[in-house]
Design an enzyme around this catalytic site. Structure first.
Site, PDB file in Angstrom:
ATOM      1  N   ASP A 108       2.947   4.931  14.307  1.00  0.00           N
ATOM      2  CA  ASP A 108       3.085   4.183  13.060  1.00  0.00           C
ATOM      3  C   ASP A 108       4.070   4.809  12.080  1.00  0.00           C
ATOM      4  OD1 ASP A 108       1.596   6.397  12.379  1.00  0.00           O
ATOM      5  OD2 ASP A 108       0.293   5.322  10.994  1.00  0.00           O
ATOM      6  N   GLU A 109       4.919   5.718  12.564  1.00  0.00           N
ATOM      7  CA  GLU A 109       5.833   6.387  11.644  1.00  0.00           C
ATOM      8  C   GLU A 109       7.076   6.873  12.377  1.00  0.00           C
ATOM      9  OE1 GLU A 109       5.562  10.042   8.381  1.00  0.00           O
ATOM     10  OE2 GLU A 109       3.746   9.142   9.211  1.00  0.00           O
TER      11      GLU A 109
END
Length: 415
Positions: A108-109
């Site tokens: 998610d990053e």
């Protein structure tokens, strides 16, 4: 200018993905993603902002803590869908920068280097905001953005400021370090400093990032080695890592495996079955990187039903290894020595003090060492080609074994 993009605010990427599938607004609905809805003690993997503010349920809470309420939506994770969305977002980023300028940090990053894009897209800050809006437009996933002159400051801007703003954007420069970073305490709130390192620094009288920045560099290097040097300069906002490199620390410093058991393991035989599986995982990763380690650490956490607690003990052997059974025998020895017959709920194994496998010496008294290494390599190749469950040890087929179930998961969760 380096930009880490957090694909959702408040650490709720999983919740946002599930919201899109269910046609819900993650910012307006109480949503929680639960590891297993059939187990009351299952961990909450993600929670929407409303779930956190209204019901005090956050990541790490347990299913039994969630109240019965008609407005709450509960979902089990769909890891294949999460990964697919993550990949698609990364593809979107390649329309703005070359793939070499993207470093995927987690599902998610990611970090994006916008250096040199001014002639194409204009001001980097505007480009970052455009990317932020585009992710929301295409995927209906709100996201946060931090900017900085290096990976460290960009990440800190994201964690310490962007996530707390309504616009989900923050930009830090070196001039912001003394005012915004130095007051930070406890130290574990800073990216790259874990609880154990924090405790060690506290024992040196260092409790804030400002304390760290003004500490004696030679003392830090004496205590932590090269990591002490990095800690000092990071406290000043200095990070020479480039996008695409491992941030903060170059190279792998350890190989580890931790596992929360789905029930209490009451007998030594059961615990050793899982322990052997974990040693296999750790050894395999070391072999694939052509690394060996000399320090083996075993961590055991007891069941809450027996008032919790546990132990973590290490042993340093004379010669580095990546042999599954050598690691297992050391862990077995540590377990037999320190275990007090209480039910076990969590097991962790790690291999540290790494060095190149080329330094491994042949042993005149152990003529089978090379054969075991080749056997391990063959098993690793089979698993890489046909899946982690293609070749398993016999203990994995017992009731205590967990490898078969884990081979059917992605990231520890259902596909």
């Amino acid at each position: 200018m380096t930009t880490p993009i957090k694909r959702t605010p408040y650490k709720c990427f999983y919740a946002s993905c599930m919201a899109t599938l269910a046609h819900l607004d993650v910012m307006k609905e109480a949503i929680a993603v639960v590891g297993n809805l059939k187990q009351k003690g299952s961990v909450i993997l993600a929670a929407s902002p409303l779930m956190k503010s209204k019901f005090s349920i956050k990541t790490g809470s347990r299913l039994y803590e969630i109240p019965i309420h008609p407005s709450i939506h509960l979902f089990e994770p769909q890891m294949d869908y999460f990964i697919r969305i993550s990949v698609e977002i990364t593809k979107l980023l390649t329309s703005y920068v070359p793939k070499e300028a993207i470093h995927v940090y987690s599902i998610d990053e990611c970090f994006v280097d916008l250096t040199g894009t001014e002639k194409l897209w204009g001001n980097p800050e505007g480009t970052a905001r455009t990317i932020q809006d585009e992710i929301f437009r295409q995927f209906e996933i709100p996201n946060t953005v931090g900017m900085g002159p290096n990976m460290l400051l960009a990440k800190i801007a994201l964690d310490l400021e962007a996530k707390k703003t309504k616009v989900g954007f923050a930009k830090w420069n070196y001039e912001d370090v003394k005012e915004k970073l130095w007051p930070l305490s406890p130290l574990s709130e800073m990216w790259g400093i874990g609880r154990q390192t924090e405790r060690s620094l506290n024992h040196m009288g260092i409790f804030s990032v400002g304390d760290l920045a003004n500490a004696n560099l030679k003392q830090l290097e004496s205590r932590f080695g090269i990591m002490g040097n990095q800690l000092y300069y990071h406290a000043w906002g200095i990070d020479l890592s480039k996008v695409g490199e491992a941030p903060l620390i170059e190279g792998q410093v350890s190989y580890g495996k931790g596992q929360m058991l789905m029930r209490d393991y009451n007998t030594t035989k059961e615990v050793l079955a899982v322990l052997l599986e974990q040693c296999e995982d750790v050894a395999r990763r070391a072999r694939e990187a052509f690394q060996i380690g000399r320090t083996i650490t075993l961590g055991i956490a007891y069941s809450k039903n027996s008032y919790g607690g546990g132990f973590q003990r290490s042993k340093t052997i004379d010669e580095g290894t990546n042999d599954t059974m050598v690691i297992y025998e050391v862990c077995k020895q540590l377990f037999n020595e320190y275990h007090n017959d209480r039910p076990v709920r969590h097991i962790s194994v790690s291999l540290t003090k790494l060095e190149s496998e080329q330094s491994m010496q042949l042993d005149l008294f152990d003529t089978n060492k090379f054969k075991r290494r080749m056997l391990g390599d063959t098993m690793d190749r089979i698993r890489s080609r046909f899946g982690s469950g293609a070749v398993l040890r016999a203990v994995s087929y017992t009731e205590a074994g967990t490898a078969i179930k884990r081979s059917q998961l992605i990231g520890g969760h259902k596909m």
